[in-house]
Scaffold this active site. Sequence first.
Site, PDB file in Angstrom:
ATOM      1  N   GLY A   8      31.700  11.197  19.103  1.00 56.58           N
ATOM      2  CA  GLY A   8      31.719  10.130  18.666  1.00 56.58           C
ATOM      3  C   GLY A   8      30.521   9.029  18.974  1.00 56.58           C
ATOM      4  O   GLY A   8      30.682   8.094  19.231  1.00 56.58           O
ATOM      5  N   THR A  10      27.718   8.518  17.423  1.00 57.67           N
ATOM      6  CA  THR A  10      27.160   7.742  16.343  1.00 57.67           C
ATOM      7  C   THR A  10      28.075   6.626  16.128  1.00 57.67           C
ATOM      8  O   THR A  10      27.679   5.782  15.336  1.00 57.67           O
ATOM      9  CB  THR A  10      26.818   8.346  15.238  1.00 57.67           C
ATOM     10  OG1 THR A  10      28.201   9.318  14.792  1.00 57.67           O
ATOM     11  CG2 THR A  10      25.819   9.741  15.446  1.00 57.67           C
ATOM     12  N   GLY A  11      29.132   6.532  16.816  1.00 57.81           N
ATOM     13  CA  GLY A  11      30.193   5.318  16.341  1.00 57.81           C
ATOM     14  C   GLY A  11      29.879   4.193  17.346  1.00 57.81           C
ATOM     15  O   GLY A  11      28.881   4.239  17.930  1.00 57.81           O
ATOM     16  N   ASP A  13      31.581   2.590  19.646  1.00 58.85           N
ATOM     17  CA  ASP A  13      31.727   2.753  20.961  1.00 58.85           C
ATOM     18  C   ASP A  13      31.089   3.657  21.924  1.00 58.85           C
ATOM     19  O   ASP A  13      30.505   3.481  22.964  1.00 58.85           O
ATOM     20  CB  ASP A  13      33.285   3.126  21.342  1.00 58.85           C
ATOM     21  CG  ASP A  13      34.448   2.021  20.986  1.00 58.85           C
ATOM     22  OD1 ASP A  13      33.824   1.089  20.446  1.00 58.85           O
ATOM     23  OD2 ASP A  13      35.568   2.071  21.201  1.00 58.85           O
ATOM     24  N   ASP A  56      31.892  20.015  16.730  1.00 60.59           N
ATOM     25  CA  ASP A  56      32.717  19.420  15.752  1.00 60.59           C
ATOM     26  C   ASP A  56      34.123  19.571  16.528  1.00 60.59           C
ATOM     27  O   ASP A  56      34.561  20.522  16.898  1.00 60.59           O
ATOM     28  CB  ASP A  56      32.836  20.121  14.688  1.00 60.59           C
ATOM     29  CG  ASP A  56      33.358  19.245  13.248  1.00 60.59           C
ATOM     30  OD1 ASP A  56      34.660  18.712  13.583  1.00 60.59           O
ATOM     31  OD2 ASP A  56      32.617  18.955  12.309  1.00 60.59           O
ATOM     32  N   LEU A  78      35.532  10.071  22.275  1.00 59.11           N
ATOM     33  CA  LEU A  78      35.646   8.732  21.127  1.00 59.11           C
ATOM     34  C   LEU A  78      35.639   9.301  19.750  1.00 59.11           C
ATOM     35  O   LEU A  78      35.804   8.219  18.751  1.00 59.11           O
ATOM     36  CB  LEU A  78      34.365   8.051  21.528  1.00 59.11           C
ATOM     37  CG  LEU A  78      34.433   7.356  22.991  1.00 59.11           C
ATOM     38  CD1 LEU A  78      33.039   6.602  23.167  1.00 59.11           C
ATOM     39  CD2 LEU A  78      35.538   7.026  23.645  1.00 59.11           C
ATOM     40  N   ALA A  80      36.554  10.552  16.071  1.00 56.65           N
ATOM     41  CA  ALA A  80      37.776  10.355  15.426  1.00 56.65           C
ATOM     42  C   ALA A  80      37.550   9.963  14.004  1.00 56.65           C
ATOM     43  O   ALA A  80      36.563   9.532  13.663  1.00 56.65           O
ATOM     44  CB  ALA A  80      38.897   9.336  16.181  1.00 56.65           C
ATOM     45  N   SER A 127      45.004   4.099  21.177  1.00 58.23           N
ATOM     46  CA  SER A 127      44.695   2.924  20.430  1.00 58.23           C
ATOM     47  C   SER A 127      46.151   2.075  20.166  1.00 58.23           C
ATOM     48  O   SER A 127      47.276   2.826  20.323  1.00 58.23           O
ATOM     49  CB  SER A 127      44.378   3.350  19.007  1.00 58.23           C
ATOM     50  OG  SER A 127      44.611   2.106  17.986  1.00 58.23           O
ATOM     51  N   GLU A 129      47.096   0.970  17.716  1.00 57.27           N
ATOM     52  CA  GLU A 129      47.743   1.406  16.542  1.00 57.27           C
ATOM     53  C   GLU A 129      48.929   2.007  16.735  1.00 57.27           C
ATOM     54  O   GLU A 129      49.811   2.357  15.746  1.00 57.27           O
ATOM     55  CB  GLU A 129      46.901   2.029  15.608  1.00 57.27           C
ATOM     56  CG  GLU A 129      45.838   1.081  14.871  1.00 57.27           C
ATOM     57  CD  GLU A 129      46.542   0.171  13.847  1.00 57.27           C
ATOM     58  OE1 GLU A 129      47.256   0.506  13.148  1.00 57.27           O
ATOM     59  OE2 GLU A 129      45.812  -0.862  13.850  1.00 57.27           O
ATOM     60  N   TYR A 151      46.934   7.525  10.888  1.00 58.41           N
ATOM     61  CA  TYR A 151      45.964   7.475  12.388  1.00 58.41           C
ATOM     62  C   TYR A 151      46.828   7.383  13.547  1.00 58.41           C
ATOM     63  O   TYR A 151      46.551   7.753  14.523  1.00 58.41           O
ATOM     64  CB  TYR A 151      45.144   6.388  11.735  1.00 58.41           C
ATOM     65  CG  TYR A 151      44.282   5.726  13.079  1.00 58.41           C
ATOM     66  CD1 TYR A 151      43.232   6.461  13.592  1.00 58.41           C
ATOM     67  CD2 TYR A 151      44.684   4.617  13.811  1.00 58.41           C
ATOM     68  CE1 TYR A 151      42.442   6.093  14.569  1.00 58.41           C
ATOM     69  CE2 TYR A 151      43.823   4.314  14.962  1.00 58.41           C
ATOM     70  CZ  TYR A 151      42.743   4.944  15.249  1.00 58.41           C
ATOM     71  OH  TYR A 151      42.097   4.594  16.517  1.00 58.41           O
ATOM     72  N   HIS A 181      38.598  -3.851  19.114  1.00 57.45           N
ATOM     73  CA  HIS A 181      37.142  -4.262  19.942  1.00 57.45           C
ATOM     74  C   HIS A 181      36.151  -4.156  18.971  1.00 57.45           C
ATOM     75  O   HIS A 181      36.082  -3.034  18.151  1.00 57.45           O
ATOM     76  CB  HIS A 181      37.109  -3.769  21.134  1.00 57.45           C
ATOM     77  CG  HIS A 181      37.139  -2.263  21.052  1.00 57.45           C
ATOM     78  ND1 HIS A 181      38.422  -1.622  21.225  1.00 57.45           N
ATOM     79  CD2 HIS A 181      36.304  -1.171  21.113  1.00 57.45           C
ATOM     80  CE1 HIS A 181      38.029  -0.280  21.248  1.00 57.45           C
ATOM     81  NE2 HIS A 181      36.735   0.016  21.107  1.00 57.45           N
TER      82      HIS A 181
END
Length: 330
Positions: A8, A10-11, A13, A56, A78, A80, A127, A129, A151, A181
């Site tokens: 992750g 490129t995201g 975080d 991947d 990270l 997802a 998370s 969530e 999710y 965040h």
Amino acid sequence: MPRAFITGITGQDGQHLASFLHSKGYDVYGMVKGQSNPHVGAVLEEMPFIEMVPGDLADLPSLVAALNMAQPDEVYNLGAISFVALSFNQAELTANITGLGVLRMLEAIRMVGGSQNNPIRFYQASSSEMFGKVRETPQNEQTPFHPRSPYGCAKVFGHDIVVNYRESYDLFACSGILFNHEGPRRGIEFVTRKVTNAVARIKLGLQHELVLGNLDSKRDWGYAGDYVRAMWLMLQQDVPEDYVIATGETHSIEELVERSFGEVGIDDWRQYVRQDPKFFRPAEVDLLIGDSSKARERLGWMPEIDFPTLISMMVAHDLQVEAAKAGIEL
Ligand code: NAP
């Protein structure tokens, strides 16, 4: 130099964490999916020190190869499918990447291992969530999960499998149960950035309307830069454990909107905002507020950026970016 491997990258975080770990003297490896990932160029332009490695979360052999290449001391998972709304439309993909991806990463770590004296330490991005239809308020590490989206369900699987592998195979594996965040690097699809970007564009005369879902939804919003520090702290402890990371404050979407417009001097914001049921979730989460006392006591972690500063930072950033794109001088 210690070595960190981040999925992750490129995201939001991933970028904050890469910059933080680099400042701590780490060699940083980032896993990139896809044969021509459109985000990589911009990340490398800002952070040329990152060594990009292909891989991947849907493909175990690629994870093993990536770990063999990076030989990391610490792995931060990270990566997802992280957008709740998308998870309702692509539930199977979400289960595969956000849920099973964690299992594959743990298996890859078991295969590659690290040295006996220095086994790989693993961080999983859990998370808030997962709490969904909350059983108690505020939520802490003991609060039962009741996810309200594909999710959230996938994150619960990821969280539970980390606990299981920690207990079964004695891995140094922990999860941070992070509440929302945000920051200038947040994807434009997420509500905070959607709002601050639209406010900037409305101020510049580039957009005339902001269409949102439920303005009454409330979230515990912190700053991503503060939260990646907590991820790192978790992996520096003697014993792997899970921690809730949150500000302990809650704010509504309406407050976010009002404050963002306030930043550009617009008080009568209601004339620009329209609600559309298409942006309502099929099942909404209840009042999410985190109790991060454990992290504050054991890790010495505290958020440094408060909500007004966060919004101010995001609006200022979006004004700069949108003005530059449109060739407008501020
Ligand atoms: P984000 O900006 O949406 O980034 C998600 C990352 O996952 C991207 O780099 C994406 O790569 C990568 N990814 C997607 N599919 C992948 C696959 N098949 N294999 C490998 N990588 C894949 O998310 P974020 O805000 O940085 O959040 C980081 C993590 O924390 C996520 O797991 C998220 O669910 C979790 N989390 C976030 C928050 C929050 O408020 N931000 C709160 C709690 C937990 P591409 O861009 O290249 O597709």
